[in-house]
Design a protein around this motif. Structure first.
Motif, PDB file in Angstrom:
ATOM      1  N   LYS A 129       0.838  -1.209   0.000  1.00 23.14           N
ATOM      2  CA  LYS A 129       0.000   0.000   0.000  1.00 23.14           C
ATOM      3  C   LYS A 129       0.863   1.243   0.000  1.00 23.14           C
ATOM      4  O   LYS A 129       1.819   1.341   0.767  1.00 23.14           O
ATOM      5  N   SER A 133     -10.730  10.099   5.562  1.00 23.64           N
ATOM      6  CA  SER A 133     -10.190  10.573   4.289  1.00 23.64           C
ATOM      7  C   SER A 133     -10.107   9.443   3.289  1.00 23.64           C
ATOM      8  O   SER A 133      -9.592   8.382   3.636  1.00 23.64           O
ATOM      9  N   HIS A 145      -3.814   4.926  -1.777  1.00 23.13           N
ATOM     10  CA  HIS A 145      -4.676   5.977  -1.213  1.00 23.13           C
ATOM     11  C   HIS A 145      -4.454   7.199  -2.089  1.00 23.13           C
ATOM     12  O   HIS A 145      -3.388   7.819  -2.052  1.00 23.13           O
ATOM     13  N   VAL A 187      -7.966   2.254  -3.337  1.00 21.87           N
ATOM     14  CA  VAL A 187      -8.780   2.018  -2.140  1.00 21.87           C
ATOM     15  C   VAL A 187      -9.787   3.151  -1.970  1.00 21.87           C
ATOM     16  O   VAL A 187      -9.644   4.227  -2.532  1.00 21.87           O
ATOM     17  N   HIS A 188     -10.774   2.895  -1.203  1.00 22.49           N
ATOM     18  CA  HIS A 188     -11.824   3.849  -0.793  1.00 22.49           C
ATOM     19  C   HIS A 188     -12.168   4.946  -1.808  1.00 22.49           C
ATOM     20  O   HIS A 188     -12.068   6.138  -1.513  1.00 22.49           O
ATOM     21  N   PHE A 237       0.640   5.681  -0.133  1.00 23.58           N
ATOM     22  CA  PHE A 237      -0.203   6.854   0.130  1.00 23.58           C
ATOM     23  C   PHE A 237       0.265   8.032  -0.708  1.00 23.58           C
ATOM     24  O   PHE A 237       1.462   8.326  -0.759  1.00 23.58           O
TER      25      PHE A 237
HETATM   26 ZN    ZN Z   1      -6.539   5.586   2.895  1.00 24.07          ZN
END
Ligand code: ZN
Ligand code: DUC
Ligand code: ZN
Length: 468
Positions: free
Chosen positions: A150, A288, A183, A238-239, A152
């Motif tokens: 992952k 967030s 992210h 993601v998200h 960011f």
């Molecule tokens: Zn995130």
């Protein structure tokens, strides 16, 4: 002991049918019209109930140090909450300390997880670039079964990597069959908008939403997808919270990028108005990307139906209201970012998705179980079929419950979905053949969960990404 689940309706991503399920040891051993009981069998009567494969939540932040505090659920409270809520496997994020090796971090987090009550995998977060990271990735994949990392694009100074670093990491990951979670928010510009807002005295939780506009999520999403395309690497956004960002994923998939998208229950059910609740209650909903204008919800539901979104994850990142969310009483930028969702994700998706007619039962299973199992390399999980782990959720569609912090297993003083009535009660849950939830009460043992070694991606998953 054999277990037989009788008289229920099995739901898989491919169909809905009535059959009995036979379980021996940890696995599903047969599925047929009737499995004849013998002396000593344990019988679970699932008359008028659905039998689903256990939910898989690939986006959790248990025991997670973040923004000068740490999440309120550890692997014990978090996985108990997951279990009663129909989730039988999670993939949690690690969080390397400054300068720590990824291998040492992985070992540390496997250890942290050994109190879990359900099975758990770990995505390796890379919050700091160095050449050592590239050397460690093959070891992580081969020895620790880590098939996902992952990155960011926000939280500068704590998590954020730059574009070149992202390219190098994605390229190496792609060569190894590791998928990169991203992210996607433009951290640099957001930090400046936050600085301006605070300087102007705009300190309430609603400004968290206003300083993280959809264009900055869409911009970063498009950039991550372009970098993945240049690196010829698989990427999982993601998200995804809004229409603008989802459009970028759709476009990328259409031009052949190995792109996948996730959304979360908070973006399907809640909206930006929650950030404006009085008495600082809006802080409970600071996460967030932020909650968006309500019209985005329909676009996300459509994204699930038409296959642009492959997975739903909770992004369970729980902070207590008193003592944690209140850190930002005078400055929204100090409110720890995150909402809880692990205990309720399965029910929320069933209720607002299936029950309210937005998605089919099969689609429900695809995005809560089968899809995440396939994409993240969990070959024993994700389906009610012979040979798979007996991770099973039995749900009574004729019963309902009201979500409330008063009865939750999550270690929190609030629930983001407080007071919502959801149709469909999870009555029993099995994890590798063991009954861990009986009559909606957790009865399993701490530490019974196992670390999941995951398979790396192969071409089948890339085909899945084209599924729009
Ligand atoms: Zn995130
Ligand atoms: N978003 C949150 O709301 N919490 C944890 C990290 C993140 O990306
Ligand atoms: Zn998250």
């Amino acid at each position: 002991m054999r277990t037989i689940i009788q008289n229920g309706t099995i739901v898989t991503s491919g169909g809905v049918f009535k059959a009995d399920v036979e379980i021996q040891g940890e696995s599903i051993t047969s599925i047929s019209q009737t499995v004849k009981p013998e002396n000593g069998d344990r019988i679970i009567d699932a008359s008028n109930q659905y039998i689903f494969p256990g939910g898989i939540d690939v986006h959790t932040h248990l025991a997670w140090p973040f923004q000068s505090t740490g999440t309120a659920d550890d692997f014990v409270s978090g996985t108990k909450a997951a279990a009663v809520g129909g989730i039988t496997s999670i993939i949690n994020f690690t969080n390397p300390k400054r300068g720590a090796s990824l291998i040492d971090t992985q070992k540390e987090w496997i250890e942290k997880g050994n109190q879990a009550v359900i099975d758990y995998g770990l995505h390796a977060i890379i919050n700091e670039y160095s050449d050592r990271v590239l050397e460690e990735l093959p070891v992580l994949a081969e020895e620790y079964g880590v098939s996902s990392i992952k990155l960011f694009m926000a939280y500068k100074g704590e998590m954020m990597v730059n574009d070149l670093e992202m390219y190098k990491i994605m390229k190496k990951a792609g060569e190894l069959g590791i998928i990169t979670n991203v992210h996607a928010e433009n951290g640099d510009v957001i930090d400046e908008l936050v600085r301006q807002a605070i300087a102007e005295g705009k300190t309430a939780p609603i400004y968290h939403g206003y300083t993280r506009p959809t264009v900055l999520e869409a911009e970063a999403t498009g950039r991550a997808l372009a970098i993945a395309e240049a690196a010829d690497a698989p990427v999982y956004i993601v998200h995804v919270s809004c229409a603008d960002a989802l459009k970028k994923v759709d476009e990328a998939k259409k031009r052949g990028v190995k792109a996948f998208a996730e959304t979360c229950p908070q973006y399907l059910v809640l909206d930006i108005s929650y950030l404006d609740l009085p008495n600082f209650e809006g802080a409970k909903y600071v996460c967030s990307p932020p909650l968006r204008e309500k019209w985005n919800q329909d676009v996300l539901w459509n994204g699930i139906s038409n296959g642009i979104i492959s997975v739903i994850g909770s992004d369970h990142c729980p902070f207590r209201f008193e003592g944690q969310k209140t850190l930002g009483k005078d400055d929204f930028s100090k409110i720890p970012n995150g909402v809880p969702g692990l205990e309720d994700i399965f029910s929320l998706l069933y209720h607002f998705g299936v029950n309210e007619g937005r998605i089919s039962l099969q689609k429900f299973v695809e995005i809560i179980s089968t899809g995440p199992a396939e994409l993240f390399g969990m070959s024993k999980k994700g389906s009610i079929s012979v040979g798979k782990d007996a991770d099973i959720v039995i749900l009574d569609p004729n019963r309902s419950r009201v979500i409330t912090a008063e009865t939750q297993y999550q270690n929190l003083d609030y629930n983001a979905y407080e007071g919502m009535k959801v149709q469909g009660l999870i009555t029993n849950v099995l994890s590798r053949g063991e009954l861990i939830v009986k009559d909606a009460i957790f009865i399993g043992e701490q530490g019974r969960g196992k670390y999941i070694y995951r398979d790396r991606l192969h071409n089948k998953q890339f085909e899945l990404s084209k599924n729009t």
